[in-house]
Design an enzyme around this catalytic site. Sequence first.
Site, PDB file in Angstrom:
ATOM      1  N   ASP A   1       1.675  -1.384   5.035  1.00  0.00           N
ATOM      2  CA  ASP A   1       1.354  -0.175   5.801  1.00  0.00           C
ATOM      3  C   ASP A   1      -0.099   0.129   5.418  1.00  0.00           C
ATOM      4  OD1 ASP A   1       2.033   2.083   7.488  1.00  0.00           O
ATOM      5  OD2 ASP A   1       1.922   3.275   5.660  1.00  0.00           O
TER       6      ASP A   1
ATOM      7  N   ALA B   1       1.369   4.283  -1.879  1.00  0.00           N
ATOM      8  CA  ALA B   1       1.192   5.725  -2.088  1.00  0.00           C
ATOM      9  C   ALA B   1       1.014   6.434  -0.741  1.00  0.00           C
ATOM     10  CB  ALA B   1      -0.033   5.974  -2.972  1.00  0.00           C
ATOM     11  N   PRO B   2       1.551   7.648  -0.596  1.00  0.00           N
ATOM     12  CA  PRO B   2       2.252   8.463  -1.600  1.00  0.00           C
ATOM     13  C   PRO B   2       3.762   8.241  -1.675  1.00  0.00           C
ATOM     14  CG  PRO B   2       1.883   9.760   0.373  1.00  0.00           C
ATOM     15  CD  PRO B   2       1.293   8.410   0.647  1.00  0.00           C
TER      16      PRO B   2
ATOM     17  N   CYS C   1      -1.628   3.441  11.439  1.00  0.00           N
ATOM     18  CA  CYS C   1      -1.582   4.614  12.305  1.00  0.00           C
ATOM     19  C   CYS C   1      -2.901   4.739  13.058  1.00  0.00           C
ATOM     20  CB  CYS C   1      -1.237   5.871  11.511  1.00  0.00           C
ATOM     21  SG  CYS C   1      -2.235   6.126  10.038  1.00  0.00           S
TER      22      CYS C   1
ATOM     23  N   ASP D   1      -0.230   0.304  -5.294  1.00  0.00           N
ATOM     24  CA  ASP D   1      -1.359   0.936  -4.618  1.00  0.00           C
ATOM     25  C   ASP D   1      -2.589   0.748  -5.487  1.00  0.00           C
ATOM     26  OD1 ASP D   1      -1.319   2.985  -2.054  1.00  0.00           O
ATOM     27  OD2 ASP D   1      -3.099   3.206  -3.315  1.00  0.00           O
TER      28      ASP D   1
ATOM     29  N   ASP E   1      -5.235  -4.354  -6.622  1.00  0.00           N
ATOM     30  CA  ASP E   1      -5.803  -4.584  -5.297  1.00  0.00           C
ATOM     31  C   ASP E   1      -4.840  -5.533  -4.585  1.00  0.00           C
ATOM     32  OD1 ASP E   1      -7.152  -5.565  -3.059  1.00  0.00           O
ATOM     33  OD2 ASP E   1      -9.103  -5.478  -4.041  1.00  0.00           O
TER      34      ASP E   1
ATOM     35  N   CYS F   1       0.891  -1.182   0.000  1.00  0.00           N
ATOM     36  CA  CYS F   1       0.000   0.000   0.000  1.00  0.00           C
ATOM     37  C   CYS F   1       0.917   1.217   0.000  1.00  0.00           C
ATOM     38  CB  CYS F   1      -0.894   0.004   1.234  1.00  0.00           C
ATOM     39  SG  CYS F   1      -1.609  -1.612   1.632  1.00  0.00           S
TER      40      CYS F   1
END
Lengths: 318, 176
Positions: A177, A108-109, A230, A130, A157, A106
């Site tokens: 992440d 990006a960015p 996060c 991504d 995906d 995952c």
Amino acid sequence: MNPLERYEPLVDDAAAFRAACDRPLPSVVRVNQMAASPARVREAFDEEGVAHEPVGWHDGLFRLPDGNPGGNWPYVHGWTHGQEEVSVLPGLALDPQPGERVWDACAAPGSKTTQIADAMDDEGTVVANDNNLGRLSALRHNAERLGITNAIVTNQDARNFSTKPLAFDEFDRALVDAPCSCEGTCRKNPDVVDQWTLDHVHAVAGIQKGILARAVQATRPGGTVVYSTCTFAPEENEAVLDHVLGEEACEIVDSDLPVDTVPGVTEWDGETYDESVTRAQRVYPHHNDTGGFFCAKLRVGGEDEESAGEAGDGEVAA
Amino acid sequence: MTDDAPTNDGQRFDRLPETPDDREVEGRASRREVLDWFEERFGIEPDVFEGYSFWEKGAGKVWIFNGEATDPSEVEAIGMTLLRTRQEHWKPTSRAATRFGHRATTGVIELNPEQASRFVAGEDQALPAWDGDWGYLIATHEVAGERAPIGAGLYLYDELRSVVPKGSRADLPVVE
């Protein structure tokens, strides 16, 4: 409901936790060490009059008390990248090496992708994936600005990622992440607290389980998978690990993060999780004056075939 | 419709042929031509690019990559953009100038602090003192005691045009 209230029973000092969550975070940049050393960046900041402070636990990070991380010469030269302190942790846990095959599921960015490429000294292959095509353009911009030449960018995906477009069918390391509820970023983006819903927590947890399972499958026996978010929500952290431990051949191992952390929790909202989730690490804002974070390092099960000569046989997964 | 001659497919990355003799797709640059161009134009030795592979996607856009990939590759990006070919004057990307410009020995224009700030802001400026070749140059300035490339510029008629892409331009202070 303020979701932060929900996590007060998990923390040692609820008042300090809530107070830290209300304080804005300083701008931080990470040095792109394949382009410049931290010493050269410091000298360039001094010449230009850019205020900077060291970050005690990482010599490649600078806090910029006046903000504007993109408005200086080191940034324009691709020597620095604006990146929150805790966001550096999963890359440290992953510990990618030059020449390896690494998947950023995952991506990006691209903060972590570019950190991974830097740790690999731009040698080997990092596959930055991504599912959001729009966000991939930000990733591409960052990778080019930092001069990364060892990244392949894919738009799939991650839950059913195919290695078919690649020259190999398994990775040495993978980083998940994961997309999450993001309350840990409330010091940077207070809106996340207002937008939080329990329905979203449950929906995104399903996606997280799918991505982490695929990352374990796509990594060679003995390889490393790092899972990070996060969010403080156990549903998106320990519960995801617990699920994947039950479905895939892998184990959680200790990761030595250079900040104060507390172990993952084994009970939440009537559920219990595998004891080994205590090896995962929770980062609370009031412990290191950072954002909130969660990070776990997994070893993929099976015999470690590293350097057994199987690399590069070019077979493609069905 | 059938067409036996391979053509450039804008949707995928194809590895550049080794030499012009190996060329199957009309108009495609070869690895040797790219290496020769960087050596002639900027004095960058071919061995700087040893280990890197070169790829084309789209009309003449050449990418440089330092990892493992299938040929062709149907992915979104492979390494970074290096060079625009299939036009009379090949054009290095500003990012390539930043990434590899420190290896250049010619075609490098050193800017003073004020000129450097104007260049990175995207301004064209009169620089009649340049006595080298016209065409694409690598613009550099001194930072922290060493030369650092800023990007690519186009020198024509006593003027240096900044070709730093809009998204990469910045208003930066003059650092004396």
